[in-house]
Design a protein around this motif. Structure first.
Motif, PDB file in Angstrom:
ATOM      1  N   THR A  89       0.830  -1.210   0.000  1.00 11.67           N
ATOM      2  CA  THR A  89       0.000   0.000   0.000  1.00 11.67           C
ATOM      3  C   THR A  89       0.860   1.254   0.000  1.00 11.67           C
ATOM      4  OG1 THR A  89      -1.739  -1.166   1.220  1.00 11.67           O
ATOM      5  CG2 THR A  89      -1.824   1.244   1.231  1.00 11.67           C
TER       6      THR A  89
ATOM      7  N   ALA B  24      -7.702   6.202 -11.309  1.00 11.62           N
ATOM      8  CA  ALA B  24      -8.844   5.389 -11.735  1.00 11.62           C
ATOM      9  C   ALA B  24      -8.712   4.965 -13.195  1.00 11.62           C
ATOM     10  CB  ALA B  24     -10.141   6.173 -11.532  1.00 11.62           C
TER      11      ALA B  24
ATOM     12  N   ARG C 151     -15.136   9.528 -12.238  1.00  9.44           N
ATOM     13  CA  ARG C 151     -15.804   8.591 -11.325  1.00  9.44           C
ATOM     14  C   ARG C 151     -17.277   8.405 -11.695  1.00  9.44           C
ATOM     15  NH1 ARG C 151     -18.136   8.453  -6.076  1.00  9.44           N
ATOM     16  NH2 ARG C 151     -18.116  10.733  -5.952  1.00  9.44           N
TER      17      ARG C 151
ATOM     18  N   GLY D 227     -18.644  -2.784  -9.746  1.00  8.63           N
ATOM     19  CA  GLY D 227     -17.213  -2.965  -9.902  1.00  8.63           C
ATOM     20  C   GLY D 227     -16.842  -4.141 -10.782  1.00  8.63           C
TER      21      GLY D 227
ATOM     22  N   GLN E 112      -2.667  -1.335  -8.348  1.00  5.60           N
ATOM     23  CA  GLN E 112      -3.796  -1.489  -7.419  1.00  5.60           C
ATOM     24  C   GLN E 112      -4.784  -2.527  -7.933  1.00  5.60           C
ATOM     25  OE1 GLN E 112      -4.266  -0.038  -4.471  1.00  5.60           O
ATOM     26  NE2 GLN E 112      -6.364   0.640  -4.161  1.00  5.60           N
TER      27      GLN E 112
ATOM     28  N   LEU F 157      -5.369  -6.017  -5.810  1.00  2.00           N
ATOM     29  CA  LEU F 157      -6.634  -6.271  -5.117  1.00  2.00           C
ATOM     30  C   LEU F 157      -7.529  -7.251  -5.873  1.00  2.00           C
ATOM     31  CD1 LEU F 157      -7.590  -2.679  -3.908  1.00  2.00           C
ATOM     32  CD2 LEU F 157      -6.436  -4.478  -2.617  1.00  2.00           C
TER      33      LEU F 157
ATOM     34  N   ILE G 109     -11.951  -3.805  -8.427  1.00  2.58           N
ATOM     35  CA  ILE G 109     -12.007  -2.344  -8.377  1.00  2.58           C
ATOM     36  C   ILE G 109     -13.447  -1.888  -8.559  1.00  2.58           C
ATOM     37  CG2 ILE G 109      -9.644  -1.887  -9.140  1.00  2.58           C
ATOM     38  CD1 ILE G 109     -10.738  -1.475 -11.964  1.00  2.58           C
ATOM     39  N   SER G 110     -13.762  -0.760  -7.959  1.00  2.69           N
ATOM     40  CA  SER G 110     -15.082  -0.146  -8.104  1.00  2.69           C
ATOM     41  C   SER G 110     -14.906   1.369  -8.025  1.00  2.69           C
ATOM     42  CB  SER G 110     -16.036  -0.626  -7.009  1.00  2.69           C
ATOM     43  OG  SER G 110     -15.648  -0.095  -5.755  1.00  2.69           O
TER      44      SER G 110
ATOM     45  N   GLU H 176     -16.035   3.526  -6.090  1.00  2.31           N
ATOM     46  CA  GLU H 176     -15.914   4.069  -4.737  1.00  2.31           C
ATOM     47  C   GLU H 176     -14.504   3.988  -4.182  1.00  2.31           C
ATOM     48  OE1 GLU H 176     -18.346   5.820  -3.417  1.00  2.31           O
ATOM     49  OE2 GLU H 176     -19.278   5.387  -5.354  1.00  2.31           O
ATOM     50  N   GLN H 177     -13.624   3.290  -4.878  1.00  3.03           N
ATOM     51  CA  GLN H 177     -12.215   3.255  -4.459  1.00  3.03           C
ATOM     52  C   GLN H 177     -11.447   4.490  -4.929  1.00  3.03           C
ATOM     53  OE1 GLN H 177     -10.549  -0.363  -6.004  1.00  3.03           O
ATOM     54  NE2 GLN H 177     -11.870  -1.696  -4.789  1.00  3.03           N
ATOM     55  N   PHE H 178     -12.104   5.333  -5.747  1.00  2.00           N
ATOM     56  CA  PHE H 178     -11.395   6.445  -6.368  1.00  2.00           C
ATOM     57  C   PHE H 178     -12.083   7.781  -6.059  1.00  2.00           C
ATOM     58  CE2 PHE H 178     -10.876   2.578  -8.901  1.00  2.00           C
ATOM     59  CZ  PHE H 178      -9.504   2.427  -8.811  1.00  2.00           C
TER      60      PHE H 178
ATOM     61  N   ILE I 150      -8.786  10.244  -1.756  1.00  5.34           N
ATOM     62  CA  ILE I 150      -7.489   9.647  -2.089  1.00  5.34           C
ATOM     63  C   ILE I 150      -6.500  10.730  -2.519  1.00  5.34           C
ATOM     64  CG2 ILE I 150      -6.291   8.009  -3.579  1.00  5.34           C
ATOM     65  CD1 ILE I 150      -8.195   6.726  -1.575  1.00  5.34           C
TER      66      ILE I 150
END
Length: 294
Positions: free
Chosen positions: A11, A41, A99, A114, A198, A202, A205-206, A208-210, A214
């Motif tokens: 991370t 993203a 986004r 996602g 990333q 992981l 991805i979706s 909401e991760q971006f 951040i």
């Protein structure tokens, strides 16, 4: 415990790529970019979508890096003629537009659901995380050596002059917009590369991760460490992730604190650390101290 340390280290190294790109844009060029997560993203989704079609992961990651950089050019042509607050607003709007597009274009991105099952870098073996960690270490060394080379090059001296006095650069016959666009593209490419790592780490991805948070995390990292010091970027990123992860253990100290309250406490700790940095060390831990001549 070993697995947890490896996860935190991965991370940190992903955030370090993000911070390196933002440091080049702001610390060395003076660009206020509040939309850095948008390129993060773009890189993640580009690499994930290509990998789901059977494209080799290495090619996917190269494509993600290039595509994020390409996306920066039209934004640069429009936004980099603006300054200060206006540029910050435009870049923030750009990241939110990315986004929202990821949420709405379900035929391509699966929307809010996602993308699961993204091929993992180095597979799912017991040593896969260690290989990812080693790769990220090597990539970060190469990236930061490259940034250092850029800073010391004629291009680096021009963007440094733009940061300090753009009017003087214009008077010397240089086009600041062209140099700023290239700086924005390089920083965006690094964010795209971080997004690719990333996605393949992981495997899900979706949108909401971006979120914009951040970007502000990365801003905190470079401010705490020193915006125009690569060593500060490294230490600031480690400090940031240390604060974020270390605050998770506050519940053991305060057992009556709920998850919602704990989240607020975490933001309070990070905010206080940032305030203290700005009060007592505004140039960052590794920034240059400004001395006043009498």
């Amino acid at each position: 415990m070993e697995g947890y340390i490896v996860t935190i280290s991965i991370t940190i190294l992903i955030y370090m790529l993000l911070a390196g790109g933002l440091s080049l844009q702001y610390g060395f060029t003076g660009l206020i970019n509040f939309g850095h997560v948008g390129f993060f993203a773009i890189g993640a989704y580009t690499s994930a979508l290509l990998a789901m079609q059977g494209v080799p992961i290495l090619i996917c990651m190269v494509a993600a890096t290039a595509f994020a950089a390409v996306f920066a050019f039209p934004l640069g042509m429009i936004a980099l003629r603006l300054r200060g607050d206006y540029l910050a607003i435009v870049t923030l709007g750009f990241s939110e537009s990315v986004r929202m597009m990821l949420q709405k274009e379900e035929w391509l991105t699966h929307g809010v659901h996602g993308i699961p099952g993204i091929p993992r870098l180095f597979g799912n073996g017991p040593s896969a995380d260690l290989w990812i960690l080693a790769t990220l270490v090597i990539v970060n060394i190469i990236v930061f050596a490259g940034i250092k080379g850029i800073i010391k090059s004629p291009f680096g001296r021009v963007i440094g002059a733009i940061r300090d006095n753009e009017v003087a650069v214009r008077a010397l016959g240089k086009d600041p917009a062209r140099f700023k666009t290239r700086s924005l593209a390089i920083g965006a490419a690094l964010a795209g590369l971080a997004g690719a790592f990333q996605a393949h780490y992981l495997t899900f991805i979706s949108p909401e991760q971006f979120v914009p948070l951040i970007t502000f995390y990365v801003w905190m990292a470079i401010i705490m460490g020193g915006v125009n010091r690569l060593s500060g970027v490294v230490v600031g990123t480690v400090m940031l992730v240390g604060f974020l992860e270390g605050s998770r253990f506050l519940r053991e100290i305060f057992p009556g604190v709920s998850e919602v309250q704990l989240s607020s406490v975490r933001f309070w700790i990070i905010g206080m650390a940032l305030i203290c940095t700005m009060l007592y060390r505004p140039e960052g831990l590794f920034g240059e101290r400004k001395t006043v001549k009498k």
